[in-house]
Design a protein around this motif. Structure first.
Motif, PDB file in Angstrom:
ATOM      1  N   TYR A 232      15.118  36.885  27.711  1.00 62.06           N
ATOM      2  CA  TYR A 232      13.832  36.268  27.392  1.00 62.06           C
ATOM      3  C   TYR A 232      13.995  34.755  27.240  1.00 62.06           C
ATOM      4  CZ  TYR A 232       9.501  35.461  24.745  1.00 62.06           C
ATOM      5  OH  TYR A 232       8.294  35.000  24.312  1.00 62.06           O
ATOM      6  N   ALA A 233      15.030  34.362  26.500  1.00 64.71           N
ATOM      7  CA  ALA A 233      15.276  32.926  26.288  1.00 64.71           C
ATOM      8  C   ALA A 233      15.524  32.225  27.612  1.00 64.71           C
ATOM      9  CB  ALA A 233      16.462  32.739  25.358  1.00 64.71           C
ATOM     10  N   ALA A 234      16.325  32.866  28.480  1.00 65.60           N
ATOM     11  CA  ALA A 234      16.654  32.233  29.763  1.00 65.60           C
ATOM     12  C   ALA A 234      15.407  32.029  30.603  1.00 65.60           C
ATOM     13  CB  ALA A 234      17.663  33.081  30.512  1.00 65.60           C
ATOM     14  N   LEU A 235      14.547  33.046  30.635  1.00 62.76           N
ATOM     15  CA  LEU A 235      13.350  32.919  31.470  1.00 62.76           C
ATOM     16  C   LEU A 235      12.298  32.038  30.808  1.00 62.76           C
ATOM     17  CD1 LEU A 235      13.064  36.527  32.886  1.00 62.76           C
ATOM     18  CD2 LEU A 235      13.711  34.453  34.091  1.00 62.76           C
ATOM     19  N   LEU A 236      12.367  31.944  29.491  1.00 63.93           N
ATOM     20  CA  LEU A 236      11.366  31.128  28.803  1.00 63.93           C
ATOM     21  C   LEU A 236      11.560  29.648  29.079  1.00 63.93           C
ATOM     22  CD1 LEU A 236       9.180  32.463  27.206  1.00 63.93           C
ATOM     23  CD2 LEU A 236      10.010  31.210  25.247  1.00 63.93           C
TER      24      LEU A 236
ATOM     25  N   PHE B 154       7.987  26.740  22.334  1.00 66.69           N
ATOM     26  CA  PHE B 154       8.883  27.156  21.265  1.00 66.69           C
ATOM     27  C   PHE B 154       8.238  28.254  20.424  1.00 66.69           C
ATOM     28  CE2 PHE B 154      10.950  26.413  17.087  1.00 66.69           C
ATOM     29  CZ  PHE B 154      12.251  26.674  17.479  1.00 66.69           C
ATOM     30  N   ILE B 155       6.949  28.063  20.143  1.00 67.76           N
ATOM     31  CA  ILE B 155       6.239  29.073  19.351  1.00 67.76           C
ATOM     32  C   ILE B 155       6.188  30.398  20.118  1.00 67.76           C
ATOM     33  CG2 ILE B 155       3.980  29.687  18.423  1.00 67.76           C
ATOM     34  CD1 ILE B 155       3.616  26.661  17.832  1.00 67.76           C
ATOM     35  N   VAL B 156       5.926  30.310  21.426  1.00 59.60           N
ATOM     36  CA  VAL B 156       5.877  31.528  22.237  1.00 59.60           C
ATOM     37  C   VAL B 156       7.227  32.243  22.177  1.00 59.60           C
ATOM     38  CG1 VAL B 156       5.714  32.395  24.599  1.00 59.60           C
ATOM     39  CG2 VAL B 156       4.068  30.723  23.771  1.00 59.60           C
ATOM     40  N   PHE B 157       8.308  31.461  22.214  1.00 55.41           N
ATOM     41  CA  PHE B 157       9.636  32.063  22.139  1.00 55.41           C
ATOM     42  C   PHE B 157       9.815  32.795  20.813  1.00 55.41           C
ATOM     43  CE2 PHE B 157      14.130  31.666  20.866  1.00 55.41           C
ATOM     44  CZ  PHE B 157      14.656  32.538  21.803  1.00 55.41           C
ATOM     45  N   LEU B 158       9.446  32.126  19.725  1.00 60.02           N
ATOM     46  CA  LEU B 158       9.600  32.739  18.402  1.00 60.02           C
ATOM     47  C   LEU B 158       8.779  34.008  18.283  1.00 60.02           C
ATOM     48  CD1 LEU B 158       9.664  29.894  15.743  1.00 60.02           C
ATOM     49  CD2 LEU B 158      11.496  31.359  16.552  1.00 60.02           C
TER      50      LEU B 158
END
Ligand SMILES: Nc1ncnc2c1ncn2[C@@H]1O[C@H](COP(=O)(O)OP(=O)(O)OP(=O)(O)O)[C@@H](O)[C@H]1O
Ligand SMILES: [Mg+2]
Length: 917
Positions: free
Chosen positions: A311-315, A419-423
């Motif tokens: 998820y982090a990589a694609l985000l 960043f918020i979407v990631f969290l």
């Protein structure tokens, strides 16, 4: 008609009349008609649509959409190619994510090795029993150190023989364990022992509780009929140096062995020989052997941490695309492209394709690096299971990013939003097992969670990983995608596809409201779908104004000036009742713009009127210059005409097409050079021109010629392949001007095109504009009077939102002076005063423009006749008066401008009003 609108002065040459306009048109027809005819035949979109078959229309629509999408993709590619750093980061991040996962898996496995039971045991070896657990004396222990705490039940009622027997057993235990006598204590009862243990924690490791039954009739020296013992031990888990101390192993077994050994020695001697210590020398030992066992649980970090890392990589792509879309909005690039005919569908499609391509690349990098780092997840599961999962996830995140971009207007905010979407996504992943587990069955929660793509990713990865987390697992096969419990992998796939459509629809809805200003219910409006024509419905009021509206027209705008031409225009507009439907250049009918700003949390509302009821007509084939001080409302007027924002009131017509309802058709024939350059720093001049040429539907084989011609127009051919970011201010202006003239527009708006240019470039652009004038309407704003003088057929001077005067340069000069001025250079200060008196005496008391230095005079109309006589007199007395020289000149527009500003100063106050809401 020209009678009624002329100012009645012989010097007036301004003609705002339909008759004159058409005559100027016919005058120009010879040179311009060819290009006009040419335009309409070559670019079908530049002529009003003719009724065509629906099929033809949809084919044209599809090819146009396809072409626009293609050129925008090219643009995105060019931008990505130039901004190498972010592109590299995009490609490297997936590798880093997998690398981090790899490193983490080592730590994870290392950690699991503490847990012995999870290690494989193929050939276990025997272990001897641990030594007797001695008491612990240390920081945590209180009181004396007692290793053997024991109780003999009802000791008082027993015979001495029985008591001795138990006493000997305990003594044997002590001797065997090699303990000092001080570490042995007998307690009177179990409760006494319990209370001792309670008050002395962490010291004594265990205790014995003996119970004996004596025979009713003692016979053969047999003192005990039945003996039992209970071992007390600490069952609470304790840890020593991070390792769990197993009480079974460390306490219970050694204590049992010790008491058994003692009992065997003591009782055995009694039973077989009747005397003690005969069997003392028998070696008696116990040992333990673990079962051989396989590895119990193989650590698979992918199931636990994998979703977060993928998820982090694609985000990363997500944030970059979100930022790029928002920054295009922030820099008004999308607006600029819309002005040049860009539609929404190709715009979003091109971004979606770009984002998806980046995501697919990242997905491949994740899978390849996962395989390189030997994750069983990637090696043993069927490639399709996780590839489809990642691919669909990548696809689902694209419309989410584009949808969110609608709500953000600053690129900096976009990063924070990412960043918020990631969290949020990472936190949502935590709920995956709860939601899709059995408890979630039959509830709404799995459906809600499925609207969040990261949760689906987490669910899918968890399921696939469960096929590779045991040693003998063979991985998931493609056919097993249906077989996982109540929410199989197939459902994950289906929901991801559904998410793509759901977010695409949300994007369309939000963007239509945000960028086209539709109302929230527009999907249900027949006007939006073109079933009813808006022209009939909402435009009727504007083209057929009421009598009151006509009466009021110009009250706050044109009506406040003294200028005859402005009044003439107003009268003309009133006479024609605003029916500017003729095919005659630009007609502006009462355009007004108010900016509302709210302070004090919206309690105080202040309304600022930037443009007050603009009434203006620009005949075809002419160039109109709008002059005005900073903040006069020139750009605001332009922006309304370009439909960048709607007017508060009024309407305008370009070649008879209303800016309110027919903007799509106007855009096809319009070119714009905005006041602030709207350019991609990453694109070259050629790429800019190609982009706009194609957006304007120039056939593919003519694009090259068009681009080269426009570059040559502004002298940028030699630097055509340099990115605009490296251009100087003047070069950027020239590129913007070239863009405005792309694809042969019939009306061109140039907002301060020559600002910041050197004199040579400026001349060049003037020549260009001069050459392009034929067959076009050009509206231009500038601060340069010279420019207005050189280029303008007609000039309007704008102040505080109103056009205060209008006409040709000659008209303006004559209106605000005679067109003549004199400058006298005095020898000294006293000579200055002498000369001033002399001039005032001879020329009706006129005063110089300033109180120091040279004496500048503008000669008023009524004084012109006296000028000849004055000059003769002055020449005769020049020496006596102390004058060095006299220069005779003509009035510049600048002086007119300053005069106009003075005259209209009285109206400046009151242009803004504050009201409380
Ligand atoms: N979006 C806006 N919100 C609020 N006020 C605005 C907005 N745009 C312009 N204005 C105000 O409207 C007035 C006219 O601005 P405009 O940009 O049209 O001036 P201009 O004549 O183009 O000036 P310049 O010569 O400096 O370009 C200014 O006072 C400005 O502050
Ligand atoms: Mg401006």
């Amino acid at each position: 008609m020209s009678e009624s609108t002329s100012t009645g002065q012989s010097t007036s040459t301004y003609t705002y009349t339909y008759a004159d306009a058409s005559s100027s048109k016919s005058k120009n027809r010879g040179e311009s008609s060819t290009s006009m005819a040419d335009t309409s035949s070559r670019y079908a979109s530049s002529v009003p649509e003719s009724p065509r078959g629906v099929k033809d229309k949809s084919v044209a629509w599809a090819t146009r959409t396809g072409r626009q999408t293609w050129i925008l993709l090219k643009k995105n590619w060019a931008v990505a190619r130039v901004s190498r750093r972010s592109t590299t980061v995009q490609l490297v991040v997936p590798v880093l994510a997998i690398l981090a996962l790899f490193i983490l898996s080592f730590a994870y496995k290392e950690n699991q090795q503490f847990n012995d039971s999870q290690q494989p045991q193929r050939s276990p070896s025997t272990e001897s029993i641990r030594p007797y657990p001695r008491c612990i004396s240390g920081r945590l222990s209180v009181g004396p150190c007692i290793s053997i705490a024991w109780v003999l039940e009802n000791a008082a009622s027993l015979s001495a023989g029985a008591r001795d027997l138990v006493g000997r057993v305990v003594e044997r235990i002590r001797v065997d364990a090699g303990l000092p006598t001080s570490e042995v204590r007998q307690f009177g009862s179990r409760s006494e022992l319990d209370s001792y243990l309670l008050s002395h924690p962490n010291s004594t490791q265990g205790g014995y509780e003996f119970a004996v039954r004596e025979p009713a009739v003692p016979s053969g020296g047999r003192v005990v009929e039945h003996l039992s013992y209970t071992i007390q031990y600490n069952k609470t888990s304790t840890y020593s140096f991070g390792t769990k101390v197993d009480s079974q192993e460390y306490t219970l077994l050694p204590m049992t062995a010790a008491v058994e050994r003692a009992l065997l020695a003591e009782l055995g001697s009694q039973v077989y020989t009747g005397s003690a210590s005969v069997n003392d020398d028998i070696e008696y030992s116990l040992s333990l052997l673990e079962f051989a066992r396989p590895e119990e649980f193989q650590a698979d970090l992918i199931a636990l941490a994998g979703p977060t890392f993928v998820y982090a990589a694609l985000l990363f792509n997500f944030v970059i695309v979100l930022g790029a879309v928002v920054s295009e909005k922030e820099k008004h690039l999308r607006e600029a492209m819309r002005l040049m005919g860009l539609r929404s569908l190709p715009y979003w499609t091109s971004w979606a394709v770009t984002a998806f391509v980046f995501n697919v690349i990242s997905v491949f990098i994740i899978i390849i690096s996962g395989a390189i780092f030997q994750f069983r997840f990637f090696l043993e599961n069927d490639f399709r299971t996780y590839f489809v999962l990642f691919l669909l996830f990548a696809a689902a995140m694209v419309p989410v990013a584009l949808f969110l971009s609608v709500f953000v207007s600053k690129a900096a905010t976009a990063t924070s939003l990412g960043f918020i979407v990631f969290l949020v996504g990472t936190m949502a992943q935590v709920f995956q097992q709860l939601v899709y587990g059995e408890s979630g069955e039959g509830t709404i929660y799995p459906i809600l969670a499925s609207l969040v793509p990261p949760v689906l990713l987490s669910k899918g990865m968890f399921d696939i990983a469960s096929y590779t987390d045991q040693t003998d697992d063979r991985g998931m096969s493609w056919s097993q995608r249906d077989s996982t419990s109540n929410f199989p992998l197939t459902s994950v796939y289906e929901w991801m596809i559904a998410d793509v459509f759901i977010f695409a629809i949300l994007l369309w809805y939000a963007d239509t409201i945000a960028s086209k200003g539709e109302r929230f219910y527009f999907p249900f409006s027949p006007y939006y779908w073109g079933l009813l024509s808006r022209h009939d419905a909402s435009d009727a009021g504007a083209s057929q104004p009421s009598d009151e509206a006509l009466e009021a027209l110009g009250e706050s705008g044109a009506g406040k000036t003294h200028d005859a031409n402005v009044h003439a225009q107003l009268a003309d507009a009133k006479a024609s009742r605003g029916a500017f439907a003729g095919n005659d250049g630009l007609k502006v009918y009462g355009l007004r713009k108010e900016f509302t700003s709210r302070q004090w949390c919206g309690l105080r509302k202040s309304v600022f009127v930037a443009v007050q009821e603009l009434v203006l007509g620009v005949p075809a084939d002419s160039l109109f210059v709008l002059l005005g001080h900073n903040g006069a409302g020139k750009s605001t007027s332009f922006n309304m005409l370009l439909n960048l924002f709607g007017p508060t009131a009024g309407n305008a017509y370009v070649f008879g097409m209303s800016i309110k309802t027919e903007m799509d058709r106007i855009r096809a024939v319009m070119g714009v050079c905005p006041q602030h350059d709207i350019l991609w720093d990453e694109l070259t001049a050629r790429e800019h021109l190609e982009l706009y040429a194609r957006l304007k539907d120039i056939p593919g084989d003519e694009v090259y010629n068009e681009v080269e011609a426009r570059l040559a127009d502004v002298g940028l051919t030699s630097v055509g392949d340099v990115t605009a970011g490296a251009y100087s201010g003047g070069m950027r202006r020239r590129l913007s001007t070239a863009i405005a003239f792309t694809a042969d527009p019939r009306i061109v708006f140039l907002d301060e095109p020559t600002t910041g240019m050197d004199p040579v470039s400026r001349r060049q652009v003037w020549n260009l504009i001069q050459a392009k004038k034929a067959g076009r309407v050009i509206v231009l704003t500038t601060h340069s009077m010279e420019e207005a003088d050189v280029l303008g057929d007609n000039i309007g001077i704008m102040a505080a939102g109103r056009i205060t005067t209008i006409g040709t340069a000659r008209y303006l000069k004559s209106q605000y002076g005679t067109g003549s001025k004199i400058t006298i250079i005095p020898k000294s200060e006293s000579a200055r005063a002498r000369i001033a008196d002399f001039v005032a005496e001879r020329l009706d008391g006129i005063q110089p423009d300033s109180h120091v230095g040279d004496l500048d005079y503008v000669i008023p109309l009524e004084t012109v006749d006296k000028l000849g006589e004055f000059l003769t007199d002055f020449a005769a007395r020049k020496r006596k008066l102390g004058a060095v020289n006299l220069v005779l000149g003509s009035v510049s527009l600048e002086e007119v401008f300053l005069r106009v500003a003075e005259v209209d100063h009285e109206y400046d106050a009151g242009s803004s009003s504050t009201t409380s809401a």
